[in-house]
Design a protein around this motif. Structure first.
Motif, PDB file in Angstrom:
ATOM      1  N   ALA A 258       0.816  -1.224   0.000  1.00 18.16           N
ATOM      2  CA  ALA A 258       0.000   0.000   0.000  1.00 18.16           C
ATOM      3  C   ALA A 258       0.843   1.265   0.000  1.00 18.16           C
ATOM      4  O   ALA A 258       0.689   2.138   0.846  1.00 18.16           O
ATOM      5  CB  ALA A 258      -0.962  -0.013   1.192  1.00 18.16           C
ATOM      6  N   GLN A 259       1.707   1.400  -1.000  1.00 20.55           N
ATOM      7  CA  GLN A 259       2.557   2.581  -1.105  1.00 20.55           C
ATOM      8  C   GLN A 259       1.870   3.751  -1.798  1.00 20.55           C
ATOM      9  O   GLN A 259       2.346   4.879  -1.729  1.00 20.55           O
ATOM     10  CB  GLN A 259       3.835   2.218  -1.876  1.00 20.55           C
ATOM     11  CG  GLN A 259       4.692   1.162  -1.208  1.00 20.55           C
ATOM     12  CD  GLN A 259       5.186   1.609   0.153  1.00 20.55           C
ATOM     13  OE1 GLN A 259       5.977   2.536   0.261  1.00 20.55           O
ATOM     14  NE2 GLN A 259       4.715   0.957   1.204  1.00 20.55           N
ATOM     15  N   GLN A 260       0.759   3.474  -2.478  1.00 24.16           N
ATOM     16  CA  GLN A 260       0.060   4.515  -3.220  1.00 24.16           C
ATOM     17  C   GLN A 260      -1.253   4.881  -2.519  1.00 24.16           C
ATOM     18  O   GLN A 260      -1.863   4.051  -1.830  1.00 24.16           O
ATOM     19  CB  GLN A 260      -0.207   4.044  -4.652  1.00 24.16           C
ATOM     20  CG  GLN A 260       1.063   3.757  -5.436  1.00 24.16           C
ATOM     21  CD  GLN A 260       1.922   5.005  -5.592  1.00 24.16           C
ATOM     22  OE1 GLN A 260       1.509   5.982  -6.214  1.00 24.16           O
ATOM     23  NE2 GLN A 260       3.118   4.977  -5.034  1.00 24.16           N
ATOM     24  N   PRO A 261      -1.727   6.117  -2.687  1.00 22.41           N
ATOM     25  CA  PRO A 261      -2.934   6.541  -1.961  1.00 22.41           C
ATOM     26  C   PRO A 261      -4.159   5.721  -2.326  1.00 22.41           C
ATOM     27  O   PRO A 261      -5.031   5.494  -1.478  1.00 22.41           O
ATOM     28  CB  PRO A 261      -3.095   8.015  -2.366  1.00 22.41           C
ATOM     29  CG  PRO A 261      -2.306   8.169  -3.630  1.00 22.41           C
ATOM     30  CD  PRO A 261      -1.164   7.213  -3.507  1.00 22.41           C
ATOM     31  N   GLU A 262      -4.242   5.267  -3.579  1.00 21.63           N
ATOM     32  CA  GLU A 262      -5.381   4.447  -3.971  1.00 21.63           C
ATOM     33  C   GLU A 262      -5.435   3.169  -3.135  1.00 21.63           C
ATOM     34  O   GLU A 262      -6.496   2.755  -2.653  1.00 21.63           O
ATOM     35  CB  GLU A 262      -5.288   4.077  -5.462  1.00 21.63           C
ATOM     36  CG  GLU A 262      -5.302   5.267  -6.411  1.00 21.63           C
ATOM     37  CD  GLU A 262      -3.924   5.784  -6.782  1.00 21.63           C
ATOM     38  OE1 GLU A 262      -3.797   6.415  -7.840  1.00 21.63           O
ATOM     39  OE2 GLU A 262      -2.970   5.553  -6.008  1.00 21.63           O
ATOM     40  N   SER A 263      -4.266   2.543  -2.950  1.00 19.83           N
ATOM     41  CA  SER A 263      -4.203   1.284  -2.209  1.00 19.83           C
ATOM     42  C   SER A 263      -4.429   1.502  -0.717  1.00 19.83           C
ATOM     43  O   SER A 263      -5.149   0.735  -0.073  1.00 19.83           O
ATOM     44  CB  SER A 263      -2.841   0.616  -2.434  1.00 19.83           C
ATOM     45  OG  SER A 263      -2.562   0.498  -3.808  1.00 19.83           O
ATOM     46  N   ALA A 268      -7.785   0.167   3.885  1.00 25.50           N
ATOM     47  CA  ALA A 268      -8.495   0.585   5.099  1.00 25.50           C
ATOM     48  C   ALA A 268      -9.975   0.224   5.005  1.00 25.50           C
ATOM     49  O   ALA A 268     -10.587  -0.228   5.992  1.00 25.50           O
ATOM     50  CB  ALA A 268      -8.321   2.085   5.312  1.00 25.50           C
ATOM     51  N   LEU A 269     -10.553   0.409   3.819  1.00 25.50           N
ATOM     52  CA  LEU A 269     -11.957   0.065   3.620  1.00 25.50           C
ATOM     53  C   LEU A 269     -12.165  -1.434   3.787  1.00 25.50           C
ATOM     54  O   LEU A 269     -13.101  -1.886   4.474  1.00 25.50           O
ATOM     55  CB  LEU A 269     -12.389   0.520   2.222  1.00 25.50           C
ATOM     56  CG  LEU A 269     -13.866   0.469   1.887  1.00 25.50           C
ATOM     57  CD1 LEU A 269     -14.638   1.471   2.720  1.00 25.50           C
ATOM     58  CD2 LEU A 269     -14.072   0.755   0.396  1.00 25.50           C
ATOM     59  N   LEU A 270     -11.298  -2.216   3.171  1.00 28.74           N
ATOM     60  CA  LEU A 270     -11.422  -3.670   3.260  1.00 28.74           C
ATOM     61  C   LEU A 270     -11.254  -4.154   4.693  1.00 28.74           C
ATOM     62  O   LEU A 270     -12.014  -5.010   5.167  1.00 28.74           O
ATOM     63  CB  LEU A 270     -10.398  -4.329   2.330  1.00 28.74           C
ATOM     64  CG  LEU A 270     -10.453  -5.842   2.186  1.00 28.74           C
ATOM     65  CD1 LEU A 270     -10.042  -6.263   0.777  1.00 28.74           C
ATOM     66  CD2 LEU A 270      -9.557  -6.558   3.186  1.00 28.74           C
ATOM     67  N   GLN A 271     -10.278  -3.601   5.403  1.00 25.56           N
ATOM     68  CA  GLN A 271     -10.038  -4.047   6.774  1.00 25.56           C
ATOM     69  C   GLN A 271     -11.169  -3.649   7.711  1.00 25.56           C
ATOM     70  O   GLN A 271     -11.408  -4.325   8.723  1.00 25.56           O
ATOM     71  CB  GLN A 271      -8.702  -3.497   7.280  1.00 25.56           C
ATOM     72  CG  GLN A 271      -7.475  -4.152   6.669  1.00 25.56           C
ATOM     73  CD  GLN A 271      -7.334  -5.617   7.044  1.00 25.56           C
ATOM     74  OE1 GLN A 271      -7.902  -6.083   8.021  1.00 25.56           O
ATOM     75  NE2 GLN A 271      -6.555  -6.347   6.264  1.00 25.56           N
ATOM     76  N   SER A 272     -11.872  -2.591   7.398  1.00 22.35           N
ATOM     77  CA  SER A 272     -12.971  -2.174   8.274  1.00 22.35           C
ATOM     78  C   SER A 272     -14.229  -3.008   8.052  1.00 22.35           C
ATOM     79  O   SER A 272     -15.052  -3.139   8.960  1.00 22.35           O
ATOM     80  CB  SER A 272     -13.277  -0.689   8.074  1.00 22.35           C
ATOM     81  OG  SER A 272     -13.834  -0.452   6.790  1.00 22.35           O
ATOM     82  N   TRP A 273     -14.384  -3.588   6.848  1.00 25.85           N
ATOM     83  CA  TRP A 273     -15.573  -4.374   6.533  1.00 25.85           C
ATOM     84  C   TRP A 273     -15.330  -5.877   6.547  1.00 25.85           C
ATOM     85  O   TRP A 273     -16.272  -6.651   6.668  1.00 25.85           O
ATOM     86  CB  TRP A 273     -16.128  -3.977   5.162  1.00 25.85           C
ATOM     87  CG  TRP A 273     -16.951  -2.740   5.162  1.00 25.85           C
ATOM     88  CD1 TRP A 273     -16.543  -1.465   4.869  1.00 25.85           C
ATOM     89  CD2 TRP A 273     -18.351  -2.633   5.462  1.00 25.85           C
ATOM     90  NE1 TRP A 273     -17.583  -0.579   4.959  1.00 25.85           N
ATOM     91  CE2 TRP A 273     -18.723  -1.267   5.319  1.00 25.85           C
ATOM     92  CE3 TRP A 273     -19.330  -3.547   5.827  1.00 25.85           C
ATOM     93  CZ2 TRP A 273     -20.017  -0.813   5.533  1.00 25.85           C
ATOM     94  CZ3 TRP A 273     -20.625  -3.099   6.042  1.00 25.85           C
ATOM     95  CH2 TRP A 273     -20.952  -1.751   5.901  1.00 25.85           C
TER      96      TRP A 273
END
Length: 877
Positions: A258-263, A268-273
């Motif tokens: 996750a070096q890029q802002p898109e990632s 973060a979205l995936l880990q929260s859901w």
């Protein structure tokens, strides 16, 4: 039969039927001459242009809520008639969120070009009101201490549907328009019931910058009359193409690091859901068909549970069923694998989900002739819509089973951790927090617990200092992902890899790492780092010079700022001791007597540029207790690098983008990007450094020779070394396999496997440094892990001073290498330097910033930028 098709009314013409008819005619050669074949294609294109492609082609014939706008009514054209741009896509998703009670839009970040990254959260209104409760339940489901008490029978499943992470694989994002509308507006029992029990996270475009770049190209090359010849400009984007993001990073290799802002945003979205299913819609070569997982069975990461592949195969039955109904060709269990956890369809496998890759043969433009016949953009979009619908069917039917798997995944992870002989992993650096921060940031994103080391430890001959190291316990829910991050296997069940075979993050970041069979309670400190020692006040009246630490991770950025602001900076070519403090070679020196800034203002100006934990030591006088005095020629003045980097067709965009990002974002150094075709007429006098990223080159050799001979520094990486050799700018020799050592395939059917096994998929090797060499300043240890993803093995120069970095005799640290290559790596040059006239050429066969997370070799590039002119010409011939 052909004339019958020509005479058909437009409303009677079925696009798929027409395309199959053309294939039949061509395949059975009912018309054999080139003239009549051309007539078929031209007439076919004319018919295709007249065909009405409407919503009914893509979506089920059901009732749709009238208050929700269709894609066509909003865009002004039918989906598939043009390539949607990102601004149009975004505007439509916003319209859906305004018009449908089933849809909420969340912005989770912004791209480098400041385009919003959005995700639609789609569900029944009642579930949308309970989002936080659902997320908390799902986090509890992943915690074995609480998961047993949860009612999974009534718990919603979560499906993350993602489209077009490669911007020029546009059928995904165009399909997202339709599928989002279907979920938002379809007024039938199947959709309503599905949304009452499930939540969909629909990400319509993983790569907005790339999609915008691609759509602009293809739309501006589109004719009114369809031209389907693959030779056309419409199918051939200019370099760097739309696959990557702004800095030319492949975002589908960035999920883990996750070096890029898109990632970073979507992780973060995936880990929260904690989604049960994650689908990833791609495209592949135009002459292929359609792929969905499972992939190659022998190439699944061994950390992934077998049950994952069983469920993947069960979901695949739904895809097969819906594609069979439409007579769509497809394949599974070939080509693609589930090994590298940095890919979108594999990362969920290490997080309790089922990652599924879809690959659709790409039309690239509107319609293209292929080996399988005429391939149209609407056809590719429809297949992505169909497999979105089949995933929806699978999630609906398997909801309880998928939640059970998620719960079991984390229960089994904790059980496996308790049986693992390794109990803890220690990672450290003498630079402490500043060096460990990138790794800790990754661990935090993935909800992996870590602690600052509370007590000094000595493991396997390595010393880990309290406050400058971290400890990671394996006995936690993310055990499998921990194994994926810190693993360093060199033995594999399969010798072919779709992507890299090793990515051990501490090795990549130049950190010390050791595994421990015990976890001492005294090791477990808190999450807070020790406060840095107070830096002595920089008092110009008392100081003679200031000494700066070149070993600090931010030192290149600091040095670039100092030089850009006009400070005179020198570097120590030898170690020295001033007062009670010793300084290694590479220490930066700012003599106050040379600065143009008035005394009394120098220290304050320098302090503004320094990180809080970077040491800047005032030196009281010019005499030293050991080593050269501060006025010695052993302290040469540094020049500001004025960097030009070659880009353009033939250059590896990823390699170029990694260096662009490193200099521009991390080190904040200006650089000029110049297409290689403009070098012949370019005035290079304003530059003193030229970078050749990995790639195939045909530059004007005399122009480049003149640049170097006049004192320029040429930094060449990867395949560009072959051009250096052929142009006579370097006397490099490449090691190659002797004919008698090549393993021959016993059967023709084995040739693909043999060829694949002989590739270098990307592995980690130990290199040995000459710490006294200017190109190795800043390193404290002689061993450095380097990443190689090619078979460029350099014979060392006969002048051994020209080889400051060599691969070790037992070099492989992690990953796969074919037996025929092992002997070639041993003792080969990892960095070589030669001279032409007044200038120098630095050659590195590997990457110095692979995918932005390979931080360890960064200092080699920084040294090449700032210190190459210091390399004595006598050592480079």
């Amino acid at each position: 039969m052909f004339l019958y098709f020509i005479k058909m009314r437009r409303s009677d013409l079925d696009l798929d039927l027409f395309c199959r008819m053309i294939r039949l005619i061509l395949n059975f050669r009912l018309l054999k001459t080139g003239f009549f074949t051309a007539c078929i294609i031209c007439c076919g294109a004319r018919l295709l242009a007249q065909t009405n492609i409407d919503q009914a082609y893509y979506l089920p014939d059901t009732r749709y809520l009238p208050e929700v706008p269709t894609p066509a009514s909003f865009l002004g054209f039918e989906v598939g008639a043009r390539h949607v741009s990102h601004d149009q896509l975004l505007a439509y998703m916003q319209a859906l969120a305004r018009s449908s009670v089933r849809v909420q839009l969340q912005t989770y970040g912004y791209t480098h070009e400041k385009r919003p990254l959005v995700c639609l959260i789609i569900s029944d209104p009642a579930l949308l009101k309970e989002q936080e409760l659902i997320k908390n339940q799902r986090l509890a489901l992943c915690d074995p201490a609480f998961s047993g008490n949860l009612d999974i029978q009534n718990m919603p499943a979560v499906w993350y549907a993602g489209y077009s992470i490669h911007g020029n694989e546009a059928s995904g994002s165009n399909a997202a328009l339709l599928f989002a509308y279907y979920l938002a507006a379809a007024d039938d029992d199947a959709v309503r019931e599905f949304l009452q029990h499930n939540v969909v996270l629909l990400d319509p475009c993983f790569n907005p910058d790339g999609l915008q770049r691609f759509s602009n190209w293809v739309n501006t090359r589109r004719s009114r009359q369809v031209a389907s010849d693959p030779l056309g400009d419409e199918f051939h984007e200019p370099w760097p193409q739309g696959r990557t993001n702004h800095y030319w990073f492949d975002l589908n290799r960035d999920w883990l690091v996750a070096q890029q802002p898109e990632s970073a945003g979507r992780v973060a979205l995936l880990q929260s859901w904690k989604p049960n299913v994650f689908t990833d819609h791609h495209e592949m070569g135009s002459n292929s068909t359609f792929f969905f997982q499972p992939g190659v069975p022998s190439r699944v990461n061994p950390i992934t549970p077998e049950r994952n592949q069983v469920l993947t195969a069960k979901i695949a039955e739904y895809h097969a069923r819906i594609l069979d109904e439409k007579k769509i060709l497809y394949f599974t269990r070939e080509s693609y694998d589930d090994f590298y956890y940095g890919k979108g369809s594999t990362y969920p496998d290490a997080n309790g989900g089922i990652g599924i890759l879809f690959e659709q043969a790409s039309s690239r433009g509107f319609a293209q002739n292929t080996e399988n016949g005429l391939l149209t953009f609407p056809f590719t979009i429809r297949n992505q819509v169909l497999t979105s619908r089949s995933t929806m069917q699978a999630v609906a039917a398997m909801r309880v089973e998928l939640n059970q798997y998620l719960r079991d995944f984390y229960k089994e992870s904790v059980s496996l951790a308790s049986k693992d002989a390794v109990k803890a992993i220690l990672v450290g650096s003498m630079q402490g927090e500043s060096a460990l921060k990138p790794l800790v940031g990754i661990l935090d994103r993935h909800r992996i617990d870590w602690r600052v080391l509370g007590q000094n430890a000595d493991l396997n001959g390595q010393k880990f200092v309290a406050g400058k190291s971290i400890v990671v316990s394996l006995e936690q829910a993310q055990y499998r992902l921990i194994k994926g991050i810190f693993g360093h296997a060199t033995q594999f069940s399969d010798s072919i890899f779709y992507d890299i075979s090793a990515w051990t993050l501490p090795y990549a970041m130049g950190l010390d790492m050791a595994e421990s069979v015990q976890l001492l309670p005294s090791w477990l400190g808190g999450k807070e780092w020790p406060k840095p020692l107070d830096r002595p006040k920089l008092d110009d009246e008392k100081a003679y010079a200031y000494a700066l630490d070149w070993q600090h991770p931010d030192a290149p950025k600091v040095l670039a700022r100092l030089l850009a602001q006009g400070f005179k900076v020198k570097v120590a070519r030898q170690a020295f001791r001033s007062g009670s403090q010793s300084f290694p070679a590479g220490t930066l020196l700012l003599p106050l007597g040379l600065q143009q800034t008035p005394l009394g203002q120098i220290g304050a100006a320098i302090e503004k540029l320094l990180p809080s934990d970077m040491q800047c030591v005032p030196l009281i006088h010019g005499l030293t207790e050991e080593g050269p005095d501060l006025g010695s020629s052993k302290f040469p003045v540094l020049r500001l690098p004025k960097v030009l980097m070659i880009t353009g067709d033939g250059v590896n965009p990823s390699d170029a983008g990694e260096m662009w990002h490193l200099l521009d974002v991390q080190w904040e150094m200006p650089l000029t990007l110049v297409d290689k075709d403009r070098i012949a007429g370019a005035n290079l006098s304003a530059y003193n450094v030229m970078i050749l990223p990995d790639g195939n080159y045909n530059l004007p050799s005399e122009k480049v020779r003149e640049f170097v001979a006049n004192g320029g520094v040429l930094i060449a990486l990867g395949e560009s070394l072959r051009w250096l050799r052929s142009s006579g700018l370097s006397s490099l020799e490449f090691r190659s396999v002797q004919p008698e050592t090549v393993v021959k395939a016993l059967a023709y059917g084995n040739w693909e496997e043999l060829q694949g096994a002989q590739r270098m998929p990307g592995a980690i090797f130990e290199a040995m440094l000459d710490l006294s060499h200017p190109l190795c300043y800043g390193y404290q240890k002689t061993a450095l892990p380097l990443f190689l993803s090619n078979t460029l093995f350099l014979e060392p120069y006969k002048n051994h001073y020209g080889n400051p970095v060599l691969f070790g005799t037992q070099a492989l640290m992690a990953g796969y290498i074919h037996p025929m290559h092992k002997g070639l790596v041993s003792g080969s040059a990892a960095l070589a330097v030669n001279s032409v006239g007044k200038g120098r050429i630095v050659c590195m066969p590997g990457s110095v910033n692979f995918r932005g997370f390979w931080l360890g070799p960064n200092r080699l590039l920084a040294n090449a930028l700032f210190f190459t002119p210091l390399v004595a010409v006598e050592t480079t011939k």
